[in-house]
Design an enzyme around this catalytic site. Structure first.
Site, PDB file in Angstrom:
ATOM      1  N   THR A 406      98.800  48.795  27.039  1.00  0.00           N
ATOM      2  CA  THR A 406      99.352  49.699  26.434  1.00  0.00           C
ATOM      3  C   THR A 406     101.023  49.363  26.368  1.00  0.00           C
ATOM      4  O   THR A 406     101.443  48.458  26.856  1.00  0.00           O
ATOM      5  CB  THR A 406      99.153  51.172  27.165  1.00  0.00           C
ATOM      6  N   GLU A 426      94.542  50.734  23.823  1.00  0.00           N
ATOM      7  CA  GLU A 426      93.531  50.624  24.995  1.00  0.00           C
ATOM      8  C   GLU A 426      93.600  49.170  25.660  1.00  0.00           C
ATOM      9  O   GLU A 426      94.799  48.978  26.296  1.00  0.00           O
ATOM     10  CB  GLU A 426      92.310  51.167  24.710  1.00  0.00           C
TER      11      GLU A 426
HETATM   12  N1  GLY Z   1      94.937  53.667  27.070  1.00  0.00           N
HETATM   13  C1  GLY Z   1      95.687  53.867  28.020  1.00  0.00           C
HETATM   14  C2  GLY Z   1      95.670  55.367  28.501  1.00  0.00           C
HETATM   15  O1  GLY Z   1      95.372  56.145  27.439  1.00  0.00           O
HETATM   16  O2  GLY Z   1      95.946  55.793  29.478  1.00  0.00           O
END
Ligand code: GLY
Length: 605
Positions: A406, A426
């Protein structure tokens, strides 16, 4: 071997940072020239000051592009679109048009803050069973291929924000990223590390292998040039035709073909799923801490509510009198983290699909006071039960699959419009699948669901009934959004915007942001110091302490003596997060910090 190399690269990187902190003059908001293709960037050494506008982002070129847009008369939203598209080019492992995001925007003229939810959704035909083996266990490599791909939301969210508030044209704000993809970028240490870690995943898919690996299948070296012509053409199409080409047109058809025909774990994403995707405007989460108003994002992110509970538990304590990093401070932060995560894990998910769980009640003052009393008097290191929010709470679960990648960026313009945007595909490199002929990676966001359980607010099964979607199939879960930890934050002081900050780090994000706010508001650090300071992660299990704590061994010994269980350091995870933030000082100057743990930079003018 790869892991050991990565630790050396990281150690080298941190030493270079320390060197620059001494030897590199503070750019004080001046633009430094961007690295040419083939060169690696110079990292942000310490807090940058500027007057007019500022961008703090995960790569110097992305930050520079954002500031150029501001200089050309664009506002914070124009700069946000340009930065997001540039990040897709320079930091493809962390975010991009194949993923989802949360945007917080403070519009100065209206004195209004808006939250746009561009989170990925479950395709209508997807089921938890797609992730199970013949024994009913979650498959080993559940992160890769078409099955974990959620319907991407970033393009729709960027478009919607730009449609409402942008000043420059859409093609103009996409142009810098298109040029960057065509001209090429120098591969940085972090990008090389991410490619190396994902090499075996890329080898499964010819489209991904062609872009990220050399013709013989090896990993490109630091400083080699990465040109992304397919991505440039895709961004050009988006620039000419807007989101329709992505959600209904030729790019949509290629996304669906790539997911459904993936040579490993094909998925069920369909054209109807893409066509149905909508950005949702949501009421932000608001709470106060030390006399400031903190605004963050609501479910399906668990970030805002959990952060509010965590800081609410800390409010009655005298944190300011604890030395940062002392055992006393660590214990308080650890208690607040553990107690708030007990509730987060039990209750938070997509509110649209769990209308019977009053998630925002976790922030009611009486409830927060009760939780603070319990948390601050609890025996050290003992796990917490969730509070009694509803009768018969769900089995608490922390999904072990939440990725640590992220990215986050913050922007302030000369009108003092403010952006805090956290955005993701992700896991690092998402599902490792590049869309055929289009040059961008798809997310694997469905792994943010709790795949181990059949029911509960974050389950990938159709137990609770939806409030919002209009799907026909009675058991369809199409449209449900997986629980996120993303926590973009804007802080207000005396009614004026004061701080914009956020971080990547998966489930660790919420604690990272909480600690940065404590560093700023309790310990009165500047933005760069607040980001640099060592971090812990306390989520109602063993306590995690970064390698950066001075005299860490002594700290661990004392915490263990008091009853805490400490998670051993792991290669690659001995430091975490990648926070970026901007503070608006009382004299009007902007003060930006970027995380030395990654390759971020602040640029201002
Ligand atoms: N993919 C990281 C989150 O949604 O927290």
């Amino acid at each position: 071997m790869i892991e050991r190399c990565c630790v050396y690269v990281l150690a080298g990187f941190l030493s270079v940072m320390l060197f620059f902190a001494e030897a590199y003059p503070d750019p004080a908001g001046e633009l430094t020239e961007p690295p040419e293709p083939g060169q690696i960037p110079v990292y942000q050494p310490k807090a940058v000051l500027a007057r007019n506008g500022m961008v703090s982002a995960a790569h110097p070129l992305a930050a520079r592009i954002g500031v150029e847009i501001l200089r050309q008369g664009g506002n914070a939203v124009d700069a946000m679109v340009a930065v997001q598209m540039a990040l897709n080019v320079v930091e493809p492992q962390s975010s991009g048009i194949g993923g989802g995001c949360f945007i917080l925007y403070y519009e100065a003229a209206q004195r209004r803050i808006t939250c746009l939810d561009g989170r990925e959704e479950v395709p209508a035909a997807a089921r938890r069973a797609d992730f199970l083996d013949s024994q009913g266990r979650v498959v080993d490599d559940d992160l890769t291929g078409g099955a974990p791909v959620g319907v991407p939301g970033t393009v729709a969210a960027m478009w919607e924000a730009h449609r409402r508030w942008g000043k420059l044209s859409w093609p103009k704000v996409l142009e810098p990223a298109i040029r960057l993809a065509e001209d090429g970028i120098g591969i940085t240490p972090r990008l090389r590390q991410s490619i190396a870690l994902n090499r075996s995943r890329f080898l499964r898919f010819p489209t991904s292998r062609r872009i990220f690996l050399k013709p013989d299948g090896s990993v490109p070296e630091i400083g080699e040039v990465l040109r992304q012509h397919d991505l440039a053409r895709t961004l050009r199409l988006l620039s000419q035709h807007g989101p329709a080409v992505f959600y209904e047109g030729e790019i949509a058809r290629d996304i669906v073909r790539t997911v459904q025909n993936a040579s490993y774990r094909p998925g069920k994403l369909s054209l109807e799923d893409l066509k149905r995707y909508r950005v949702v405007e949501r009421d932000p989460i608001r709470f106060s801490y030390r006399g400031h108003e903190i605004v963050s994002v609501p479910p399906p992110s668990s970030g805002g509510i959990t952060l509010g509970l965590m800081l609410g538990i800390l409010e009655p304590t005298d944190l300011a009198s604890c030395k940062p990093g002392s055992v006393e401070e660590v214990e308080l932060l650890a208690r607040a983290g553990a107690a708030s995560f007990a509730d987060r894990n039990a209750y938070l998910g997509d509110q649209d699909w769990n209308p019977d769980i009053p998630m925002r009640r976790l922030l009611e003052p009486t409830y927060v006071r009760q939780r603070a009393k319990i948390a601050l008097n609890h025996k050290s290191g003992r796990p917490f039960e969730p509070g009694r929010l509803i009768e018969g709470h769900f089995q608490a679960s922390e999904n072990p699959r939440e990725g640590h990648d992220t990215t986050h960026f913050s922007i302030v313009d000369n009108q003092r419009n403010v952006i805090a945007c956290t955005t993701t595909i992700e896991h690092g490199m998402g599902c490792a699948l590049v869309v055929e002929g289009r040059g961008f990676l798809l997310n694997n966001e469905l792994t943010d669901f709790d795949l181990d359980r059949e029911s509960g607010p974050n389950a990938l099964d159709p137990t609770p009934r939806p409030r919002r979607t209009a799907l026909d199939a009675p058991d369809s879960i199409g449209g449900k959004r997986p629980r996120s930890s993303m926590t973009p934050v804007i802080v207000f002081r005396d009614g004026e915007p004061y701080v914009s900050v956020g971080s990547p780090g998966g489930v660790q994000i919420i604690g990272i942001v909480g600690q940065i706010l404590v560093n700023l508001l309790d310990h009165k650090m500047d933005m760069q110091q607040a980001i640099n300071a060592p971090r812990l992660s306390s989520r109602n299990g063993p306590l995690e302490l970064e390698a950066l704590y001075p005299q860490r061994a002594n700290l661990v010994r004392e915490l263990e003596r008091r009853g805490w269980r400490i998670e051993p350091l792991r290669p690659l995870y001995d430091v975490w997060g990648g926070a970026h933030g901007i503070r608006i000082n009382s004299d009007g100057t902007l003060e930006g910090g970027a995380d030395p743990r990654r390759e971020g930079a602040v640029r201002g003018w």
